[in-house]
Scaffold this active site. Sequence first.
Site: not given
Lengths: 561, 162
Positions: A111, A161, A475
């Site tokens: 995930f 982590k 532009m």
Amino acid sequence: MELTGAQILIKVFEEEKVDTIFGFPGGMVIDIYDKLEDTSIKHILVRHEQGAVHAADGYARASGKVGVCLVTSGPGATNTVTGIASAHMDSIPLVVITGQVPTHLIGNDAFQEVDIVGITRSCTKHNFLVKDVKDLAKVVKEAFYLARTGRPGPVLIDIPKNVSNTKAPYEAGQQVSIKSYNPTYKPNMKQLRKVVNLIDSAERPVIFAGGGIILSGAAKALTTFARTMQIPVTGSLMGLGGFPGSDPLWLGMIGMHGTYRANMSTSFCDLLIGIGVRFDDRVTGKTDAFASQAKIVHVDIDPTSIRKNVPVTIPIVGDCRSTLESLNTLIKPLDKTTLADKRKPWMDQVQKWKEQNTLAYKQTDTIKPQYVVETLYELTRGEAIITTEVGQNQMWAAQYYHFDKPNHFITSGGLGCMGFGFPAAIGAQIARPDKTVVDVAGDGSIQMNIQEMATALQYQLPVKIVILNNGYLGMVRQWQELFYDKRYASTCMNCGPDFVKLAEAYGALGLRATKPEEVIPVLEKGLSSPGTVIMDFVVAKEECVYPMVPAGAPITEMLLA
Amino acid sequence: MNEEKHILTMLVDNEPGVLSRVVGLFSARGYNIESLVVAPTIDPLVSRITLVTNANLPEIEQIEKQLRKLINVIKLRDLSGKNAVKREMALICVKAKPENRAEVLRIVSIFRCKVVDTGLEHYIIEVSGNEDKINAFINLLKPMGIKKIARTGALALFREPN
């Protein structure tokens, strides 16, 4: 001392004197955010990760320090890519920290897992995946070192982590040495002497200054050099402010929307001294025709920039500032009158080109965007930090705001990234609370990162947004007008929003001007109000940026207004 | 401008992702890679990449500069020209019907290479040498029928000064 990865990261931030981080939390950086609470480092919570990177970019450009971002894995990481690519193209020093899934899940399509190191390999100066907390301190040190030395650039560190939440010994003040990385700062003196000889024999010299002047802090040395030798100076978009825009030697910006005199002087000079530039296609136009009568001296700290796009007579690898300072010790200035005599024919010619004022525009009963920028320049006395979005607003800002000082013009030059200006203004305002910071925007590009209004309000940043509102992606519309038979395919945006109400919805002040006589009062009120302000200028819808060199044409072939 | 073959050798950090940086640089900038060999050196922290590319003069200058710019490239050298020893190896599986077996072995002996595997209807031959030698060898075997081939690509080392 045993610390967690998150604590080690913050310790190194402190060693590197980081005072501000731009970021957005998420599951894989939650440990880092938790430890960040215990420090005095200020965290700016943006509303989209792209905003964090642009803000860090603006912060870096306004302060000269390394900008730092912190985002989570997966979408947090991918949202940074545009900002990183922009910083990479413009050589802006950033350290971007992305969270990553725990090491045992990497490669499992976990995930919010994404291979951000793979994705950003070609748009960072370097990047790292830290797999062991024991390597973290060294990697973070190296990242800061790489980001700010040599040709600066963004460096990304991907931190899983389980690296940020496990412990390892930490030792402060480690020295960085990377055996394969030794940027050349000092120029080769033999080459420099050749340059001095070329200058002596040149009749029509021009200096072409780029972003390298700003990045290396060479503005003063450049000014001394140009004034001593009486050489006119043009600049790339990134070089604006590297030489005073009010100096008589200033030719204006070069290139696709450069001034007539800058493009003509470059095309007919016999010596072009390019410093801290990379001869981008928006500068050179058709490369074969570019400065075709000139010997070219090219100074850059990055050897790959040299001879990449144009042939070079004397290549010099070195830091712009160090090179110019050395050059200033070598030059033998003639006395003033002899030098003036020698330069007279060339200066007379340059003056003739200068008299062709290609930036003149006609006032009508609708507001001209050029007039808004010019008035902004006058009211801020040229002292504001100007950021821009990309497109017509960017070119008008570059043409009509005459920058005297470096680090005052902040724009996405290389990548040309719409949505850059507003978050960059937030970053610049945090770096320079003493300054008026104005984002010159179009109604199209401001909507690309308008969500950062909430950030500006949350941190009470008095950023001023000047919208040149023509209801078009101006532009692209201009190209369609000139080269596509006025078929305005998907460039019309005339359905709002009401920017005044939008400002109010965020709790900011919104002002609008629809007539030329309202421009000064709106700017005066907006600039003097204490908080965040959106000023919506309803401008002439089909105004074009001139001069314009069609893509791929020689830069002498300018379409004029 | 004329394209020429260049053989580049570089010492790089022996880390994951380094090869990808080198290869990515070639694909992103539109350069070509003709062959590529990577293996660790005597120092396990350092690998050697040997790479063959076709490029004209300005291109090879850019390629070398861009490669040197990669943080993980420690040293780079262009080994085109005579001051380097260049070798390549190939494993060739050639059909060897009874009527051809003697001829194949004769060619093997002329080229001083060796048979490393044999079956009822095939030989696998190991050949090494410079690129021309291997090409010549392959050409001679073609009439017998080449079933499979694996080539290493060029390896090169600078000749030490005497």
